[in-house]
Design a protein around this motif. Structure first.
Motif, PDB file in Angstrom:
ATOM      1  N   ALA A  66       0.938  -1.098   0.010  1.00 32.79           N
ATOM      2  CA  ALA A  66       0.000   0.052   0.027  1.00 32.79           C
ATOM      3  C   ALA A  66       0.808   1.405   0.032  1.00 32.79           C
ATOM      4  O   ALA A  66       0.685   2.293  -0.638  1.00 32.79           O
ATOM      5  N   ASN A  67       1.925   1.233   0.750  1.00 31.08           N
ATOM      6  CA  ASN A  67       2.686   2.176   0.722  1.00 31.08           C
ATOM      7  C   ASN A  67       3.448   2.513  -0.538  1.00 31.08           C
ATOM      8  O   ASN A  67       3.731   3.912  -0.923  1.00 31.08           O
ATOM      9  N   GLU A  68       3.746   1.377  -1.076  1.00 28.66           N
ATOM     10  CA  GLU A  68       4.615   1.646  -2.450  1.00 28.66           C
ATOM     11  C   GLU A  68       3.578   2.393  -3.343  1.00 28.66           C
ATOM     12  O   GLU A  68       4.158   3.381  -4.169  1.00 28.66           O
ATOM     13  N   VAL A  69       2.414   1.857  -3.585  1.00 32.92           N
ATOM     14  CA  VAL A  69       1.420   2.435  -4.412  1.00 32.92           C
ATOM     15  C   VAL A  69       1.302   3.941  -4.019  1.00 32.92           C
ATOM     16  O   VAL A  69       1.252   4.853  -5.116  1.00 32.92           O
TER      17      VAL A  69
ATOM     18  N   LEU B  89       4.120  10.896  -6.855  1.00 38.14           N
ATOM     19  CA  LEU B  89       4.977  11.260  -7.888  1.00 38.14           C
ATOM     20  C   LEU B  89       4.292  12.340  -8.569  1.00 38.14           C
ATOM     21  O   LEU B  89       4.697  13.284  -9.335  1.00 38.14           O
ATOM     22  N   PHE B  90       2.861  11.815  -9.058  1.00 39.69           N
ATOM     23  CA  PHE B  90       2.303  12.590 -10.164  1.00 39.69           C
ATOM     24  C   PHE B  90       1.628  13.848  -9.312  1.00 39.69           C
ATOM     25  O   PHE B  90       1.005  14.627 -10.156  1.00 39.69           O
ATOM     26  N   THR B  91       1.579  14.110  -8.131  1.00 40.43           N
ATOM     27  CA  THR B  91       1.294  15.411  -7.472  1.00 40.43           C
ATOM     28  C   THR B  91       2.316  16.331  -7.491  1.00 40.43           C
ATOM     29  O   THR B  91       2.174  17.698  -7.175  1.00 40.43           O
ATOM     30  N   GLN B  92       3.520  15.745  -7.963  1.00 39.22           N
ATOM     31  CA  GLN B  92       4.580  17.001  -8.135  1.00 39.22           C
ATOM     32  C   GLN B  92       4.941  17.066  -9.669  1.00 39.22           C
ATOM     33  O   GLN B  92       5.892  18.216  -9.944  1.00 39.22           O
TER      34      GLN B  92
ATOM     35  N   PRO C 200      -5.580   9.675  -4.174  1.00 37.87           N
ATOM     36  CA  PRO C 200      -4.874  10.139  -5.176  1.00 37.87           C
ATOM     37  C   PRO C 200      -4.013  11.105  -4.665  1.00 37.87           C
ATOM     38  O   PRO C 200      -2.784  11.379  -5.378  1.00 37.87           O
ATOM     39  N   ALA C 201      -4.071  11.640  -3.402  1.00 34.18           N
ATOM     40  CA  ALA C 201      -3.014  12.673  -2.947  1.00 34.18           C
ATOM     41  C   ALA C 201      -1.809  11.803  -2.642  1.00 34.18           C
ATOM     42  O   ALA C 201      -0.722  12.538  -2.239  1.00 34.18           O
ATOM     43  N   GLY C 202      -1.720  10.475  -2.475  1.00 33.99           N
ATOM     44  CA  GLY C 202      -0.277   9.657  -2.145  1.00 33.99           C
ATOM     45  C   GLY C 202      -0.422   9.610  -0.831  1.00 33.99           C
ATOM     46  O   GLY C 202       0.482   8.917  -0.226  1.00 33.99           O
ATOM     47  N   SER C 203      -1.651   9.472  -0.150  1.00 34.33           N
ATOM     48  CA  SER C 203      -1.603   9.247   1.383  1.00 34.33           C
ATOM     49  C   SER C 203      -2.064   7.701   1.457  1.00 34.33           C
ATOM     50  O   SER C 203      -2.927   7.674   0.790  1.00 34.33           O
ATOM     51  N   CYS C 204      -1.378   6.985   2.618  1.00 32.74           N
ATOM     52  CA  CYS C 204      -1.909   5.840   2.853  1.00 32.74           C
ATOM     53  C   CYS C 204      -2.155   5.627   4.161  1.00 32.74           C
ATOM     54  O   CYS C 204      -1.097   5.750   4.960  1.00 32.74           O
TER      55      CYS C 204
END
Lengths: 272, 265
Positions: free
Chosen positions: A112-115, A121-124, A153-157
């Motif tokens: 989950a963390n890797e995903v 990446l795409f938020t930057q 989508p924000a990259g939080s897990c």
């Protein structure tokens, strides 16, 4: 205030420090109209989601939002389905490479963390759109037991005892909190009854302050189904939902058949 | 749903405030402007049919193709921008051929449809690319439990398996007609004739340009190979189509006559 110049590009902050594209991607999760709920019990994790077959011409067996990442790890996606499929493939790739590099199954927390890191990446980077999907990963880990994680989508897990996502996310979360509170009060009362019959001052009447749901497989699945029924406000039929579980007894991620779902629905309606 | 995506519709990498990706939705509109494409999954195979609108009278008959063979037992019908569609066909052919090289068996329908869908989806993520303006109908007849399969891949990369589906100009009305069919019993031959009937009925003589009918199938009769339907069946289908269109017209005339009669009384 929303200034159109800042909204478009993901790398640009608005004057208030917001990233509007990410906020819009959360809206994209709600658009298709599906709601998903995940519940983690003592030895079981259960995922339930709404199933809508667009029209008569579609083959219903091809409509699913439950995916197997490894035999033990499952994932339910909510939001833009084509984006979701790309993330599922990415998850499978990450899991397979981990297995190859390290010789054992990837723990679901790490996956989950890797995903989530991949989403970040795409938020930057401006050149690629953030996927409008939230993913619920579940597994019964052989070291730590049942686990449930949500990647957005924000990259939080984050790991959850119970979580809802999709169109009725807010209602879902408040319903789940309420149900959890009621369940814990029920369990505290039962504990008290047991220790009242006990003359010896073993535990000193200490109630469980642990924040988890002490439910077995049947109770976990019923909790999830009841929660979704409350959130949607309707009684649904077994062909309008998808339910999947992983349990300690049967660690493989599997979808329940319509017959099994019907049994649970009947039990729940008889309880009332 | 007239929603103007002012400022948020310039690239596929942008969400609107409501969470929509307008470029992908506009690509879908490009598909709606093309001739009707219909697919039916029958008991013994899959049939694909296209209403090819002929823009120029000087065009050599049957030289303009919209249905392509992607592997021995699969075919792709293109609805929308044909040049975009050809890219997809090439990609599908590459996927099928490399699968065969790597695994030794013909690519299963589930896998091929996912690969095409992922490819289409990849073009909906980046600023510097535009989405494909194509909805493709993939017909496959493989040796798996599923047998004959019909998939539709939309410009968003969404891919579902269908019993019957239509895209393009007349897709709304065609879908209404398709819902009336009995997919449990229809044969490939009946399916081919039905597609022709629907296309001829929906073709608007006045508004649209003249058209050619292209029909292909993958079925037991063709030994599970993707082929254009035999000439006899094509002629039969065209005849049935023309008749269906005439019956439709004459029904309208009868209604007019009845109306006149009532006026005279």
């Amino acid at each position: 205030s929303r200034n159109a110049q800042y909204d478009r590009h993901i790398t640009i902050f608005s004057p208030e420090g917001k990233l509007y594209q990410i906020e819009y991607s959360f809206k994209a999760i709600r658009l298709p109209g599906d709601t998903t709920i995940g519940v983690r019990g003592r030895d079981t994790v259960c995922l339930i989601t709404t199933k809508k077959v667009p029209d008569k011409l579609v083959d219903p067996s091809s409509v699913t939002r439950m995916y197997r990442i490894t035999p033990q790890i499952g994932c339910c996606v909510t939001g833009r389905l084509p984006d979701a499929r790309a993330l599922i493939y990415k998850s499978r790739q990450i899991a397979a490479e981990f297995q190859f590099d390290n010789g054992y199954q990837i723990p679901v927390r790490h996956l989950a963390n890797e995903v989530a890191n991949y989403n970040q990446l795409f938020t930057q980077h401006a050149y690629k759109r953030v996927p409008g999907v939230s993913l619920l990963y579940c597994a019964v880990d052989d070291e730590v037991g049942p686990r449930l994680y949500m990647v957005d989508p924000a990259g939080s897990c984050y790991g959850y005892h119970a979580v809802s996502t999709g169109t009725k996310e807010q209602e879902g979360m408040s319903t789940l909190e309420k149900m959890m509170k009621e369940k814990r009060e029920e369990q505290d009362e039962e504990e008290k009854k047991k220790s009242d019959g006990d003359d010896k001052d073993k535990k000193g009447g200490k109630t469980k302050k642990v924040n988890k749901l002490d439910l077995n497989e049947k109770e976990t699945v019923e909790f999830a189904i009841e929660a979704l029924q409350k959130v949607l406000g309707v009684d649904f039929k077994s062909n309008q939902v998808e339910v999947a579980v992983c349990t300690e007894n049967n660690a493989k991620f599997r979808s329940l058949t319509m017959k099994e779902i019907d049994e649970y629905l009947t039990n729940i309606s008889e309880k009332d | 749903m007239a929603s103007v995506g002012v400022g948020y519709d310039l690239g596929a990498s942008t969400y609107s405030p409501a969470g929509r990706v307008f470029q992908v939705e506009y690509a879908g509109k490009a598909v709606d402007n093309s001739g009707t494409v219909i697919g039916i999954r029958c008991q013994d195979g899959v049939v694909l049919g296209v209403e090819k609108l002929i823009r120029n009278k000087m065009l050599v008959t049957n030289s303009y193709r919209r249905i392509f063979t992607t592997s021995m037992s699969s075919g792709l019908a293109i609805g929308g921008l044909l040049p975009d569609g050809r890219q997809l066909v090439n990609r599908a052919r590459d996927e099928a051929s490399s699968y065969k090289t790597n695994f030794g068996i013909a690519i299963p329908g589930k896998v091929l449809s996912q690969r095409i869908a992922m490819y289409v989806h990849a073009y909906t993520e980046y600023w510097h690319l535009r989405p494909f303006g194509v909805s493709s109908l993939l017909g496959v007849y493989d040796d798996s439990d599923l047998g004959a399969q019909l998939y539709m891949i939309e410009p968003s990369g969404e891919c579902l398996r269908y019993f019957g589906i239509a895209v393009g100009k007349g897709s709304q009305q065609a879908r209404v007609q398709l819902e009336k069919l009995n997919f449990d019993t229809i044969t490939a031959k009946e399916g081919a004739i039905k597609i022709a009937e629907i296309i001829y009925q929906l073709h608007d003589e006045v508004k649209d340009k003249p058209f050619e009918l292209e029909l292909s199938w993958i079925c037991d009769a063709s030994n599970k190979k993707h082929q254009f339907v035999p000439k006899e069946l094509l002629d039969e289908a065209i005849a049935a189509g023309k008749k269906a269109a005439e019956d439709d017209d004459s029904e309208d005339e009868d209604d007019d006559d009845d109306a006149n009669m009532n006026d005279n009384q």
